[in-house]
Design a protein around this motif. Structure first.
Motif, mmCIF file in Angstrom:
data_model
loop_
_atom_site.group_PDB
_atom_site.id
_atom_site.type_symbol
_atom_site.label_atom_id
_atom_site.label_comp_id
_atom_site.label_asym_id
_atom_site.label_seq_id
_atom_site.Cartn_x
_atom_site.Cartn_y
_atom_site.Cartn_z
ATOM 1 N N TYR A 148 0.848 -1.205 0.000
ATOM 2 C CA TYR A 148 0.000 0.000 0.000
ATOM 3 C C TYR A 148 0.881 1.250 0.000
ATOM 4 C CZ TYR A 148 -4.136 2.784 1.290
ATOM 5 O OH TYR A 148 -5.169 3.675 1.308
ATOM 6 N N ALA A 149 1.884 1.230 0.868
ATOM 7 C CA ALA A 149 2.776 2.395 0.963
ATOM 8 C C ALA A 149 3.530 2.591 -0.352
ATOM 9 C CB ALA A 149 3.757 2.203 2.119
ATOM 10 N N GLN A 150 3.978 1.487 -0.953
ATOM 11 C CA GLN A 150 4.706 1.594 -2.223
ATOM 12 C C GLN A 150 3.812 2.139 -3.334
ATOM 13 O OE1 GLN A 150 6.574 -2.524 -1.843
ATOM 14 N NE2 GLN A 150 7.721 -1.663 -3.524
ATOM 15 N N MET A 151 2.541 1.691 -3.336
ATOM 16 C CA MET A 151 1.608 2.184 -4.367
ATOM 17 C C MET A 151 1.449 3.696 -4.274
ATOM 18 S SD MET A 151 -1.200 -0.819 -4.147
ATOM 19 C CE MET A 151 -2.459 -0.168 -5.223
ATOM 20 N N GLY A 152 1.384 4.182 -3.040
ATOM 21 C CA GLY A 152 1.286 5.624 -2.822
ATOM 22 C C GLY A 152 2.514 6.328 -3.389
ATOM 23 N N LEU B 141 -3.620 10.030 -1.133
ATOM 24 C CA LEU B 141 -3.003 9.507 -2.356
ATOM 25 C C LEU B 141 -1.592 8.989 -2.118
ATOM 26 C CD1 LEU B 141 -4.243 12.157 -4.962
ATOM 27 C CD2 LEU B 141 -5.268 9.984 -4.356
ATOM 28 N N SER B 142 -0.952 9.480 -1.083
ATOM 29 C CA SER B 142 0.410 8.983 -0.817
ATOM 30 C C SER B 142 0.368 7.727 0.053
ATOM 31 C CB SER B 142 1.243 10.063 -0.126
ATOM 32 O OG SER B 142 0.734 10.249 1.182
ATOM 33 N N GLY B 143 -0.819 7.331 0.482
ATOM 34 C CA GLY B 143 -0.940 6.104 1.269
ATOM 35 C C GLY B 143 -0.803 6.333 2.770
ATOM 36 N N LYS B 144 -0.666 7.605 3.184
ATOM 37 C CA LYS B 144 -0.488 7.900 4.612
ATOM 38 C C LYS B 144 -1.813 7.772 5.372
ATOM 39 C CE LYS B 144 1.745 11.506 7.212
ATOM 40 N NZ LYS B 144 2.075 12.919 7.119
ATOM 41 N N THR B 145 -2.887 8.281 4.757
ATOM 42 C CA THR B 145 -4.213 8.196 5.372
ATOM 43 C C THR B 145 -4.999 7.091 4.678
ATOM 44 O OG1 THR B 145 -4.229 10.567 5.828
ATOM 45 C CG2 THR B 145 -6.378 9.467 5.779
ATOM 46 N N ARG B 146 -5.472 6.120 5.446
ATOM 47 C CA ARG B 146 -6.263 5.028 4.859
ATOM 48 C C ARG B 146 -7.753 5.348 4.992
ATOM 49 N NH1 ARG B 146 -3.080 0.264 7.954
ATOM 50 N NH2 ARG B 146 -1.075 0.508 6.914
ATOM 51 N N VAL B 147 -8.488 5.035 3.938
ATOM 52 C CA VAL B 147 -9.888 5.467 3.877
ATOM 53 C C VAL B 147 -10.870 4.299 3.879
ATOM 54 C CG1 VAL B 147 -9.463 7.687 2.760
ATOM 55 C CG2 VAL B 147 -9.638 5.617 1.357
ATOM 56 N N ALA B 148 -12.114 4.616 4.214
ATOM 57 C CA ALA B 148 -13.201 3.624 4.161
ATOM 58 C C ALA B 148 -14.440 4.308 3.587
ATOM 59 C CB ALA B 148 -13.483 3.089 5.558
ATOM 60 N N TYR B 149 -15.184 3.523 2.810
ATOM 61 C CA TYR B 149 -16.374 4.030 2.118
ATOM 62 C C TYR B 149 -17.564 3.341 2.792
ATOM 63 C CZ TYR B 149 -18.875 5.067 -2.337
ATOM 64 O OH TYR B 149 -19.719 5.518 -3.311
ATOM 65 N N CYS B 150 -18.318 4.104 3.593
ATOM 66 C CA CYS B 150 -19.204 3.465 4.571
ATOM 67 C C CYS B 150 -20.683 3.672 4.236
ATOM 68 C CB CYS B 150 -18.923 4.028 5.960
ATOM 69 S SG CYS B 150 -17.168 4.127 6.357
ATOM 70 N N LEU B 151 -21.239 2.740 3.484
ATOM 71 C CA LEU B 151 -22.645 2.825 3.106
ATOM 72 C C LEU B 151 -23.479 1.737 3.791
ATOM 73 C CD1 LEU B 151 -22.325 3.151 -0.812
ATOM 74 C CD2 LEU B 151 -22.031 4.909 0.899
ATOM 75 N N THR B 152 -23.066 0.490 3.635
ATOM 76 C CA THR B 152 -23.899 -0.662 4.012
ATOM 77 C C THR B 152 -24.202 -0.726 5.507
ATOM 78 O OG1 THR B 152 -22.953 -1.867 2.157
ATOM 79 C CG2 THR B 152 -24.026 -3.194 3.847
ATOM 80 N N GLU B 153 -25.429 -1.130 5.811
ATOM 81 C CA GLU B 153 -25.847 -1.365 7.204
ATOM 82 C C GLU B 153 -26.605 -2.676 7.258
ATOM 83 O OE1 GLU B 153 -28.123 1.975 8.562
ATOM 84 O OE2 GLU B 153 -26.495 3.389 8.149
ATOM 85 N N ALA B 154 -26.940 -3.106 8.472
ATOM 86 C CA ALA B 154 -27.642 -4.389 8.630
ATOM 87 C C ALA B 154 -28.940 -4.411 7.815
ATOM 88 C CB ALA B 154 -27.930 -4.645 10.109
#
Ligand SMILES: Cc1cc2nc3c(=O)[nH]c(=O)nc-3n(C[C@H](O)[C@H](O)[C@H](O)COP(=O)(O)OP(=O)(O)OC[C@H]3O[C@@H](n4cnc5c(N)ncnc54)[C@H](O)[C@@H]3O)c2cc1C
Length: 382
Positions: free
Chosen positions: A44-48, A115-128
């Motif tokens: 992940y870090a390398q990809m950034g 974009l540099s891989g320092k901050t990791r993100v989550a896309y939070c839609l789904t619920e029970a």
């Protein structure tokens, strides 16, 4: 159909960069990552560092400034290495697109670290109670004097165990249904945010997926992304690109299966000759190559429509649905060509078959994709 917006040389270069990275770095690590179910932190870090995040994000915001056609090529090549790694590229692409389109100058300042891989993100839609039917989201964001207070829970969120920043769909006006939803950038280290355990999945095991709970989580007014009440629309507006991403990821899985099956069929001898000499197996390999090429063509068509700002709803659903069904069917054929070995842990095709299945489910199930295609057909004609 128009030619890609990009110069062929630049397009070739980015595909080659992703391909070399997949061959040299991702593929050799894939089996261990799958076995240990660990987040590919180093990769992940390398990809950034080498610019594999934010392919379509404009250069002034730190992205590669390329188009969806190039993004699809990158996703396919990364996934040929390992789909769990490609998933990260897809996730950052969606978040980058959301921020570029709707972010305030202050919110856009978060992009370089993403974009540099320092901050990791989550896309939070789904619920029970809100899977295919996202209009049923129950997480609420109550307005206060200083901002908003978020309460609720999200399920099966990519990166939930390891993310720093969540893009959370919540209801700001429950009575208004999907027209009363908004998106918030939530620092996931804020008090009141808790994370469930990592789920143990059938495939794509290096992807860390889990639940997130929000218990009276106070966020500032500036955490709101885009206009209040437009969250559902905003999330939907990036789904076409998301579907192109998952479709190319599925093509990459199938391509890896074809390459492995062809090599094995040349090598493996039965009845005194390579199994590749049997026409029945040659036809299976021919069908794999043919169906992969057809899926790739659908992906490229959808990407070109997006890049030329043409309607791409049906095309992106077709690409996602066809490519993911194809990947499941053709990785099953790859397992078959390996015989018993294909069923044994540690052989690449065994993992590819498991990795393919989720592509029929996430980013909108294939039943939902067919519903979208049918709706467009009924509305616009054949
Ligand atoms: C590994 C993994 C990673 C994920 N990552 C994320 C993530 O990062 N962020 C996120 O928000 N979500 C994520 N999800 C959630 C994913 O998007 C949902 O699982 C998916 O949208 C389906 O919702 P559901 O599981 O509730 O199924 P349901 O909606 O309950 O569907 C069950 C079945 O019914 C069918 N069905 C439902 N409605 C209809 C209809 N109207 N017509 C015909 N058939 C229908 C479906 O196609 C499916 O076959 C992830 C899930 C998994 C398993």
């Amino acid at each position: 159909m128009h030619a890609p917006l990009l110069d062929a040389e630049i397009y070739g270069q980015i595909r080659e960069t992703a391909r070399r990275f997949a061959d040299d770095v991702i593929k050799p690590a894939a089996a261990d990552l799958d076995r240990d179910e660990t987040f590919p932190a180093e990769i992940y870090a390398q990809m950034g560092k080498i610019g594999l995040f934010g392919i379509t994000v404009p250069e002034e915001h730190g992205g590669a400034g390329l188009d969806s056609f190039a993004y699809a090529a990158v996703m396919e090549e990364l996934s040929r290495g390992y789909a769990s790694v490609a998933d990260q590229c897809g996730l950052v692409e969606l978040i980058g697109t959301l921020l570029t389109r709707y972010g305030t100058p202050e919110q856009l300042r978060r992009l370089p670290d993403i974009l540099s891989g320092k901050t990791r993100v989550a896309y939070c839609l789904t619920e029970a109670e809100a899977g295919s039917d996202l209009s049923n989201v129950r997480t609420t964001a109550r307005e206060t004097a200083d901002g908003y207070v978020i309460d609720g829970g999200k399920l099966w969120i990519h990166n939930a165990p390891v993310a720093d920043l969540g893009f959370v769909l919540a209801s700001t006006d429950p009575a208004a249904g999907h027209r009363g939803m908004s998106i918030f950038l939530v620092d996931l280290h804020t008090p009141g945010v808790s994370r469930g355990p990592k789920e143990h999945k059938m495939g794509q095991r290096a992807s860390q997926v889990g639940a997130l709970s929000f218990d009276d989580v106070a966020v500032p007014r500036e955490a709101l992304l885009g206009p209040k009440g437009r969250g559902f629309h905003i999330m939907m507006s990036v789904l076409e690109k998301g579907r192109v991403g998952i479709a190319s990821l599925a093509v990459g899985i199938a391509q890896a299966g074809l390459e492995a099956a062809l090599a094995y069929a040349r090598d493996r001898r039965q009845f005194g000759k390579p199994i590749l000499d049997n026409q029945g197996l040659q036809w299976m390999l021919a069908d794999m190559a043919k169906d992969i090429a057809a899926a790739r063509a659908l992906v490229e068509r959808a990407a070109l429509l997006i890049d030329h700002a043409k309607p791409a709803t049906s095309a992106s659903s077709m690409a996602k649905c066809f490519a993911s069904d194809m990947a499941v069917a053709q990785t099953a054929n790859a397992v078959q060509i390996f015989g018993g070995s294909g069923y044994i842990r540690g052989f690449e095709v065994e993992r590819l078959y498991r990795d393919a299945k989720i592509t029929q489910i996430y980013e909108g199930t294939n039943q939902i994709q067919r519903t979208i295609i049918a709706r467009e057909l009924i509305k616009n004609g054949a």
